[in-house]
Scaffold this motif. Sequence first.
Motif, short mmCIF file in Angstrom:
data_model
loop_
_atom_site.label_atom_id
_atom_site.label_comp_id
_atom_site.label_asym_id
_atom_site.label_seq_id
_atom_site.Cartn_x
_atom_site.Cartn_y
_atom_site.Cartn_z
N LYS A 173 71.55 -33.79 18.98
CA LYS A 173 70.63 -32.66 18.94
C LYS A 173 70.06 -32.43 20.34
CE LYS A 173 67.15 -35.76 16.91
NZ LYS A 173 66.26 -36.00 15.75
N GLU A 174 70.04 -31.17 20.73
CA GLU A 174 69.50 -30.76 22.03
C GLU A 174 70.11 -31.59 23.18
OE1 GLU A 174 65.28 -30.99 21.65
OE2 GLU A 174 65.18 -29.23 20.33
N ASN A 175 71.42 -31.67 23.19
CA ASN A 175 72.18 -32.33 24.26
C ASN A 175 71.93 -33.84 24.37
OD1 ASN A 175 72.97 -29.70 24.84
ND2 ASN A 175 71.48 -29.47 26.49
N ARG A 176 71.41 -34.44 23.32
CA ARG A 176 71.21 -35.88 23.29
C ARG A 176 71.99 -36.46 22.13
NH1 ARG A 176 69.28 -39.02 27.04
NH2 ARG A 176 67.94 -40.24 25.67
N GLU A 211 75.64 -29.68 28.32
CA GLU A 211 75.08 -28.63 27.46
C GLU A 211 76.12 -28.02 26.53
OE1 GLU A 211 72.85 -25.69 29.52
OE2 GLU A 211 71.41 -27.12 30.37
N LYS A 213 74.36 -26.05 15.22
CA LYS A 213 73.45 -26.39 16.32
C LYS A 213 73.39 -27.89 16.57
CE LYS A 213 70.33 -22.43 15.79
NZ LYS A 213 68.92 -22.02 15.55
N SER A 214 73.34 -28.67 15.50
CA SER A 214 73.22 -30.13 15.62
C SER A 214 74.29 -30.81 14.77
CB SER A 214 71.83 -30.60 15.20
OG SER A 214 71.55 -30.22 13.87
#
Length: 322
Positions: A139-142, A222, A274-275
Amino acid sequence: MNKKLIKDKLNKFGSLKEPFLFVISYDFTKFYIEKLSNLPASIKFQLNQKEDFSKRTLKTKLEKFPISFEEYKKKFEIIQEEIKKGNSYLLNLTAKTKIDTTFSLDEIYENTKSKYKLRFKNKKEDFVCFSPEKFVEIKENRIFTYPMKGTIDSKVQNAKEKILANQKEMAEHTMVVDLLRNDLGMVGLNVKVEEFRYIETINAGDKELLQVSSKISATLQENWYENIGDIITSILPAGSITGTPKKKTVEILKKVEDYDRDFYTGIFGIFDGKSFDSFVLIRFIEADEKGNLFYKSGGGITCDSDVLAEYEELIDKIYLAF
């Protein structure tokens, strides 16, 4: 090769940001990848459910017919020889156990109280899984992974202190954390162990277990979703259900285990556009073509392992999480 097919299809759906479900077997020989919008009614799942530890409403009848202790001991001794030779330091030895229960696989799925569960049925496969172990989430590039090694009955006096102080469990957990940290290093940057050996409670049917896990993270590019297939296939099979070093350990286990794991100890996951979230396919029951049920289970073996304790753990992990 199936691994390339899996990688390419995951990359395609990821690039399109198309929500999908995937199930990948332990050795890449079998897989299922489908858009969430196209899932048949025979495939059901739940992710990140809060476990309900309230009073059980169903009595579970479960008979186990495991391999004999003598047969298990032979496998255990072969593994100890491999450890002495320096070929491996940790091996997750598993076995296939015939079971009898009054519940169907559909009923087991519906009544199970577990964080992650999957009911999968098509023309060739018929199984249910209620896993306590997350594999990776993004999630969110992690990217995060949560290796799980070490369980103890919560009713044992000073259970938390005992499991955390156990040297064999400590060594086993540390080796898996090191392996998974290296795995994340192959796909991301800034790898770090965010939490080391924290305790969670899991539902094991007629009892509650304390589970020891760790949290490891890394940073991805990203555009990670365009390469989700490369990321996932490069870190499979999961380190927590193989051992270290991974490649050699997998070779040893293939010789010692006299059955095919198939989807057991593979992974299942969801990309919602998205995730990404996934879990390891453990706590696993499958039906054969005649309707016979088999439960696959196992545990990590190190040089400090006790053969009787490991045999008992293999059998204790056979339960219905109602």
